[in-house]
Enzyme design. Structure first.
Site, mmCIF file in Angstrom:
data_model
loop_
_atom_site.group_PDB
_atom_site.id
_atom_site.type_symbol
_atom_site.label_atom_id
_atom_site.label_comp_id
_atom_site.label_asym_id
_atom_site.label_seq_id
_atom_site.Cartn_x
_atom_site.Cartn_y
_atom_site.Cartn_z
ATOM 1 N N ILE A 12 9.753 1.629 9.411
ATOM 2 C CA ILE A 12 10.609 2.752 9.012
ATOM 3 C C ILE A 12 11.345 3.290 10.242
ATOM 4 O O ILE A 12 12.513 3.680 10.166
ATOM 5 C CB ILE A 12 9.773 3.846 8.312
ATOM 6 N N TYR A 148 -7.343 7.836 5.743
ATOM 7 C CA TYR A 148 -5.900 7.814 6.034
ATOM 8 C C TYR A 148 -5.204 9.017 5.406
ATOM 9 O O TYR A 148 -4.479 9.756 6.071
ATOM 10 C CB TYR A 148 -5.296 6.499 5.510
ATOM 11 N N LEU A 199 2.527 -4.751 -1.839
ATOM 12 C CA LEU A 199 3.087 -5.689 -2.817
ATOM 13 C C LEU A 199 4.323 -6.426 -2.307
ATOM 14 O O LEU A 199 4.391 -7.661 -2.397
ATOM 15 C CB LEU A 199 3.424 -4.914 -4.104
ATOM 16 N N ARG A 291 -7.821 -3.102 -7.655
ATOM 17 C CA ARG A 291 -8.176 -2.788 -6.271
ATOM 18 C C ARG A 291 -8.743 -1.368 -6.242
ATOM 19 O O ARG A 291 -8.136 -0.450 -6.800
ATOM 20 C CB ARG A 291 -6.918 -2.886 -5.399
HETATM 21 C C1 UD1 Z 1 -0.178 1.778 -0.464
HETATM 22 C C2 UD1 Z 1 -1.118 2.783 0.094
HETATM 23 C C3 UD1 Z 1 -0.336 4.023 0.443
HETATM 24 C C4 UD1 Z 1 0.806 3.716 1.359
HETATM 25 C C5 UD1 Z 1 1.695 2.656 0.717
HETATM 26 C C6 UD1 Z 1 2.774 2.213 1.662
HETATM 27 C C7 UD1 Z 1 -3.236 2.272 -1.018
HETATM 28 C C8 UD1 Z 1 -4.269 2.741 -1.999
HETATM 29 N N1 UD1 Z 1 -2.172 3.057 -0.854
HETATM 30 O O1 UD1 Z 1 0.308 2.294 -1.675
HETATM 31 O O2 UD1 Z 1 -1.166 4.954 1.064
HETATM 32 O O3 UD1 Z 1 1.567 4.876 1.600
HETATM 33 O O4 UD1 Z 1 0.894 1.528 0.400
HETATM 34 O O5 UD1 Z 1 3.761 1.546 0.959
HETATM 35 O O6 UD1 Z 1 -3.383 1.236 -0.385
HETATM 36 N N2 UD1 Z 1 -0.497 -4.877 -5.794
HETATM 37 C C9 UD1 Z 1 -0.887 -6.077 -6.344
HETATM 38 N N3 UD1 Z 1 -1.109 -7.141 -5.506
HETATM 39 C C10 UD1 Z 1 -0.965 -7.053 -4.141
HETATM 40 C C11 UD1 Z 1 -0.565 -5.812 -3.586
HETATM 41 C C12 UD1 Z 1 -0.350 -4.726 -4.437
HETATM 42 O O7 UD1 Z 1 -1.026 -6.198 -7.561
HETATM 43 O O8 UD1 Z 1 -1.201 -8.046 -3.427
HETATM 44 C C13 UD1 Z 1 -0.206 -3.726 -6.686
HETATM 45 C C14 UD1 Z 1 -1.091 -2.521 -6.456
HETATM 46 O O9 UD1 Z 1 -2.259 -2.581 -7.235
HETATM 47 C C15 UD1 Z 1 -0.129 -1.380 -6.889
HETATM 48 C C16 UD1 Z 1 1.251 -1.904 -6.505
HETATM 49 O O10 UD1 Z 1 1.115 -3.326 -6.418
HETATM 50 O O11 UD1 Z 1 -0.169 -1.194 -8.273
HETATM 51 C C17 UD1 Z 1 1.753 -1.384 -5.179
HETATM 52 O O12 UD1 Z 1 0.763 -1.598 -4.184
HETATM 53 P P1 UD1 Z 1 1.055 -1.367 -2.633
HETATM 54 O O13 UD1 Z 1 2.350 -1.987 -2.258
HETATM 55 O O14 UD1 Z 1 -0.154 -1.781 -1.870
HETATM 56 O O15 UD1 Z 1 1.282 0.205 -2.531
HETATM 57 P P2 UD1 Z 1 0.305 1.413 -2.960
HETATM 58 O O16 UD1 Z 1 -1.054 0.950 -3.253
HETATM 59 O O17 UD1 Z 1 1.018 2.211 -4.001
#
Ligand code: UD1
Length: 341
Positions: A12, A148, A199, A291
């Protein structure tokens, strides 16, 4: 304005520095390159011609950053430097509190020593915890569940007290939703260390073939397609929110908090479909268990940022996904690619 940016070599941070220089601000960066890259800053220089000085330093080194601040005499500080992996924070809580909380205290001391009374802080929507209602507005109760998230709440509290302690101080806590995307040039973008937790960078690595498939964390949530919904925001929009926040901080005093998102949520399946469309093939997925710590849905009410800072997100899902693919396909190994060696 003269803007001191901590963590300016990160994801960022680099995008924000490009916007700051583009708007005619002068920038000094402090970064320890723990999760940022000097190559990223070379590329920022390539994209802009503005005045930018770079200091390799840790924000916890109060003596060093005080000297930097006293030399630079910033009008405002944008504070990105910190650790951000939720899962890791439960394994290394002391490290997280030290970098995020002690680092912020150290920075405030350097600001006091250089008479700087304005700070924009990189906070997170994760401070809200399990939603009582959606979209979250800034009045939603705070229920941090990880070290965190706790560390970010603590710093917000410190900034509230710091801003109230003396006239003319302003502290803006920006609670980011899910930053994604990359600069349209494809020269800077997100370059996580090791296996991506998030993700979008994970999907991008599946698209290049570096990972075999996306693991979808649960499809039994109470959402429209059973997968988790998030408010993804383009990093360029997020960067511009910081430029708007600088003007707001110059015009106000006290502490304020702003949600920074789009107000529009997308599910994991929708993100996967959008990425597959851009890449031109159906990217492999596997449904796995939820997760721990994930909520079903998050979305932001961003009306306060629009009303008070005159900022709102402008870039949509296609811009997010196309820019990630543009960056990842040109830099499959991130900054560790050919021109980094
Ligand atoms: C995460 C952090 C958050 C941080 C943000 C930065 C957690 C609990 N929260 O948010 O504090 O500010 O990243 O962007 O870690 N997913 C999958 N497969 C994957 C990765 C993610 O299915 O390999 C899903 C997750 O379950 C979620 C969505 O994709 O529903 C987004 O996940 P992610 O990008 O990790 O963000 P957050 O969990 O929302």
């Amino acid at each position: 304005m003269r803007v001191l940016v901590t963590g300016g070599a990160g994801y960022i941070g680099t995008h924000t520095v490009v916007e700051l220089l583009g708007q005619g601000h002068e920038v000094a960066i402090i970064d320890n390159f723990d999760n940022g890259s000097p190559v990223a800053l070379d590329r920022v220089r390539e994209l802009t011609n503005g005045p930018m000085e770079v200091h390799e330093a840790d924000v916890r080194d109060t003596g060093r950053i005080t000297r930097i601040a006293q030399d630079f005499r910033p009008d405002a500080v944008i504070h990105f430097a910190g650790l951000k992996a939720v899962g890791e924070s439960t394994q290394k809580p002391v490290e997280y509190y030290d970098v995020n909380v002690a680092g912020s205290l150290s920075l405030l001391r350097a600001m006091e020593a250089s008479d700087c009374g304005r700070i924009i802080f990189s906070s997170t929507a994760t401070v809200y915890g399990e939603p009582e209602y959606l979209p979250y507005d800034e009045a939603h109760p705070i229920r941090p569940i990880s070290p965190y998230a706790h560390s970010k709440v603590m710093v917000e509290q410190v900034l509230n007290d710091w801003a109230a302690a003396s006239d003319g101080r302003a502290a803006l806590n920006l609670r980011y939703f899910n930053p994604v995307g990359a600069h349209p040039s494809g020269r800077i973008g997100e370059d996580p260390n090791g296996v991506p937790n998030n993700l979008m960078p994970f999907l991008a690595q599946v698209a290049t073939g570096a990972r075999d498939r996306l693991r979808v964390f649960g499809e039994d949530y109470d959402t429209r397609d059973g997968t988790g919904i998030r408010d993804y925001i383009h990093v360029v929009d997020l960067a511009r929110a910081h430029v708007a926040a600088l003007d707001r901080a110059a015009a106000t005093s006290g502490a304020e908090v702003y949600n920074i998102g789009t107000g529009q949520g997308y599910s994991v399946r929708e993100m996967h479909a959008a990425f597959s469309r851009v890449v031109g093939r159906d990217l492999p997925i596997e449904i796995v268990a939820r997760r721990a710590g994930d909520v079903a849905e998050m979305s932001a009410d961003c009306s306060l940022a629009r009303e008070r800072m005159g900022w709102q997100a402008r870039l949509g899902l296609d811009d997010m996904v196309e820019s990630v693919w543009n960056w990842q396909s040109a830099n499959p190994h991130g900054y560790r690619g050919s021109d980094a060696e």
